[in-house]
Design a protein around this motif. Structure first.
Motif, mmCIF file in Angstrom:
data_model
loop_
_atom_site.group_PDB
_atom_site.id
_atom_site.type_symbol
_atom_site.label_atom_id
_atom_site.label_comp_id
_atom_site.label_asym_id
_atom_site.label_seq_id
_atom_site.Cartn_x
_atom_site.Cartn_y
_atom_site.Cartn_z
ATOM 1 N N ILE A 126 0.840 -1.203 0.000
ATOM 2 C CA ILE A 126 0.000 0.000 0.000
ATOM 3 C C ILE A 126 0.875 1.253 0.000
ATOM 4 O O ILE A 126 0.597 2.214 -0.720
ATOM 5 C CB ILE A 126 -0.951 -0.026 1.204
ATOM 6 C CG1 ILE A 126 -2.018 -1.095 0.982
ATOM 7 C CG2 ILE A 126 -1.584 1.338 1.437
ATOM 8 C CD1 ILE A 126 -2.863 -1.381 2.188
ATOM 9 N N LEU A 127 1.928 1.240 0.778
ATOM 10 C CA LEU A 127 2.828 2.385 0.844
ATOM 11 C C LEU A 127 3.429 2.698 -0.526
ATOM 12 O O LEU A 127 3.515 3.867 -0.920
ATOM 13 C CB LEU A 127 3.931 2.108 1.872
ATOM 14 C CG LEU A 127 4.658 3.292 2.456
ATOM 15 C CD1 LEU A 127 3.707 4.200 3.207
ATOM 16 C CD2 LEU A 127 5.740 2.811 3.394
ATOM 17 N N GLY A 128 3.822 1.669 -1.255
ATOM 18 C CA GLY A 128 4.376 1.886 -2.595
ATOM 19 C C GLY A 128 3.359 2.481 -3.554
ATOM 20 O O GLY A 128 3.654 3.444 -4.280
ATOM 21 N N THR A 129 2.164 1.933 -3.561
ATOM 22 C CA THR A 129 1.128 2.426 -4.459
ATOM 23 C C THR A 129 0.716 3.850 -4.110
ATOM 24 O O THR A 129 0.570 4.703 -4.982
ATOM 25 C CB THR A 129 -0.107 1.494 -4.409
ATOM 26 O OG1 THR A 129 0.312 0.183 -4.777
ATOM 27 C CG2 THR A 129 -1.183 1.963 -5.346
ATOM 28 N N ILE A 130 0.550 4.116 -2.829
ATOM 29 C CA ILE A 130 0.143 5.457 -2.404
ATOM 30 C C ILE A 130 1.256 6.472 -2.666
ATOM 31 O O ILE A 130 0.982 7.629 -2.987
ATOM 32 C CB ILE A 130 -0.287 5.453 -0.919
ATOM 33 C CG1 ILE A 130 -1.516 4.585 -0.735
ATOM 34 C CG2 ILE A 130 -0.546 6.865 -0.414
ATOM 35 C CD1 ILE A 130 -2.743 5.016 -1.506
ATOM 36 N N SER A 131 2.505 6.057 -2.574
ATOM 37 C CA SER A 131 3.614 6.965 -2.888
ATOM 38 C C SER A 131 3.546 7.425 -4.345
ATOM 39 O O SER A 131 3.731 8.611 -4.639
ATOM 40 C CB SER A 131 4.960 6.275 -2.626
ATOM 41 O OG SER A 131 5.105 5.987 -1.272
ATOM 42 N N VAL A 132 3.264 6.495 -5.239
ATOM 43 C CA VAL A 132 3.128 6.856 -6.654
ATOM 44 C C VAL A 132 1.897 7.745 -6.849
ATOM 45 O O VAL A 132 1.931 8.705 -7.628
ATOM 46 C CB VAL A 132 3.059 5.602 -7.554
ATOM 47 C CG1 VAL A 132 2.791 5.976 -9.002
ATOM 48 C CG2 VAL A 132 4.354 4.803 -7.443
ATOM 49 N N ALA A 133 0.826 7.457 -6.136
ATOM 50 C CA ALA A 133 -0.387 8.282 -6.244
ATOM 51 C C ALA A 133 -0.130 9.709 -5.750
ATOM 52 O O ALA A 133 -0.611 10.677 -6.353
ATOM 53 C CB ALA A 133 -1.526 7.640 -5.449
ATOM 54 N N ILE A 134 0.636 9.852 -4.686
ATOM 55 C CA ILE A 134 0.989 11.187 -4.194
ATOM 56 C C ILE A 134 1.851 11.909 -5.215
ATOM 57 O O ILE A 134 1.636 13.096 -5.507
ATOM 58 C CB ILE A 134 1.697 11.090 -2.815
ATOM 59 C CG1 ILE A 134 0.698 10.660 -1.746
ATOM 60 C CG2 ILE A 134 2.365 12.405 -2.451
ATOM 61 C CD1 ILE A 134 1.332 10.334 -0.404
ATOM 62 N N TYR A 135 2.808 11.200 -5.779
ATOM 63 C CA TYR A 135 3.653 11.784 -6.823
ATOM 64 C C TYR A 135 2.790 12.247 -7.999
ATOM 65 O O TYR A 135 2.955 13.363 -8.503
ATOM 66 C CB TYR A 135 4.705 10.765 -7.279
ATOM 67 C CG TYR A 135 5.549 11.238 -8.433
ATOM 68 C CD1 TYR A 135 6.529 12.206 -8.235
ATOM 69 C CD2 TYR A 135 5.360 10.740 -9.718
ATOM 70 C CE1 TYR A 135 7.310 12.653 -9.287
ATOM 71 C CE2 TYR A 135 6.131 11.175 -10.767
ATOM 72 C CZ TYR A 135 7.095 12.135 -10.558
ATOM 73 O OH TYR A 135 7.862 12.586 -11.603
ATOM 74 N N HIS A 136 1.857 11.406 -8.432
ATOM 75 C CA HIS A 136 0.963 11.751 -9.537
ATOM 76 C C HIS A 136 0.143 12.996 -9.204
ATOM 77 O O HIS A 136 0.027 13.916 -10.019
ATOM 78 C CB HIS A 136 0.023 10.587 -9.855
ATOM 79 C CG HIS A 136 -1.007 10.927 -10.873
ATOM 80 N ND1 HIS A 136 -2.232 11.432 -10.527
ATOM 81 C CD2 HIS A 136 -0.993 10.850 -12.221
ATOM 82 C CE1 HIS A 136 -2.929 11.656 -11.621
ATOM 83 N NE2 HIS A 136 -2.198 11.296 -12.668
ATOM 84 N N ALA A 137 -0.406 13.054 -8.010
ATOM 85 C CA ALA A 137 -1.230 14.197 -7.614
ATOM 86 C C ALA A 137 -0.430 15.492 -7.612
ATOM 87 O O ALA A 137 -0.924 16.536 -8.061
ATOM 88 C CB ALA A 137 -1.848 13.946 -6.239
ATOM 89 N N ILE A 138 0.793 15.429 -7.148
ATOM 90 C CA ILE A 138 1.621 16.643 -7.100
ATOM 91 C C ILE A 138 2.059 17.062 -8.500
ATOM 92 O O ILE A 138 2.020 18.243 -8.839
ATOM 93 C CB ILE A 138 2.832 16.434 -6.161
ATOM 94 C CG1 ILE A 138 2.349 16.326 -4.716
ATOM 95 C CG2 ILE A 138 3.840 17.570 -6.307
ATOM 96 C CD1 ILE A 138 3.416 15.921 -3.719
#
Length: 168
Positions: free
Chosen positions: A85-97
């Protein structure tokens, strides 16, 4: 009895249980939504980041969220679930920014998922988890050693309180 209920280990383990179950239960539907229309997810979230193999990475994100959520909910291989989950959410945060800049309204839910997964990854699942049951079954001496250490810690804490009380 009241002292036993209010001690840190019980409440901490109960808090971890609530954190794991709620995080997994609220996040799991995101993975199922990705699977429902994987091409749409790849077009909207993976391709704008110019990552290779967008369909493959989309499936990886969906299965990471689904499997990671189930692992959190059940407490089985919990840290692996939290890491997924941490890996997927990290990419999602990167995408959002990258796409929207630093928009707190878009980042707040992602930040909560990130913090929850990071907390479970670092602290562990707590006593109310399948991992704990497996460890107790396979290595009962570890459970006994933990109980002795906690009793020793409680006794030394009580002795410190009595020492401070008698000094005043």
């Amino acid at each position: 009895m009241l002292r036993t209920l209010l001690t840190r280990p019980f409440l901490a383990d109960l808090g971890l249980l609530v954190l794991r179950v709620f995080t997994g239960s609220l996040l799991i539907h995101h993975g199922y939504e990705k699977l429902a229309n994987i091409d749409n997810f790849a077009d909207a979230f993976v391709r704008p980041l110019h990552l290779p193999f967008p369909i493959t990475l989309s499936y990886l994100a969906a299965f990471s969220e689904i499997a990671g959520s189930w692992l959190l909910i059940t407490g089985f291989l919990t840290r692996f679930g939290a890491l997924a989950i941490l890996g997927t959410i990290s990419v999602a945060i990167y995408h959002a920014i990258v796409i929207n800049g630093f928009n707190i309204y878009l980042l707040e839910l992602l930040g909560l998922y990130f913090a929850s997964a990071a907390a479970v990854l670092t602290v562990g699942p707590g006593r109310f988890a399948a991992d704990e049951l497996i460890v107790r079954r396979l290595a009962p001496e570890l459970s006994q050693q933990q109980t002795r250490l906690e009793a020793s810690f409680a006794a030394s804490s009580q002795a410190d309180v009595e020492t401070v009380g008698s000094a005043s």
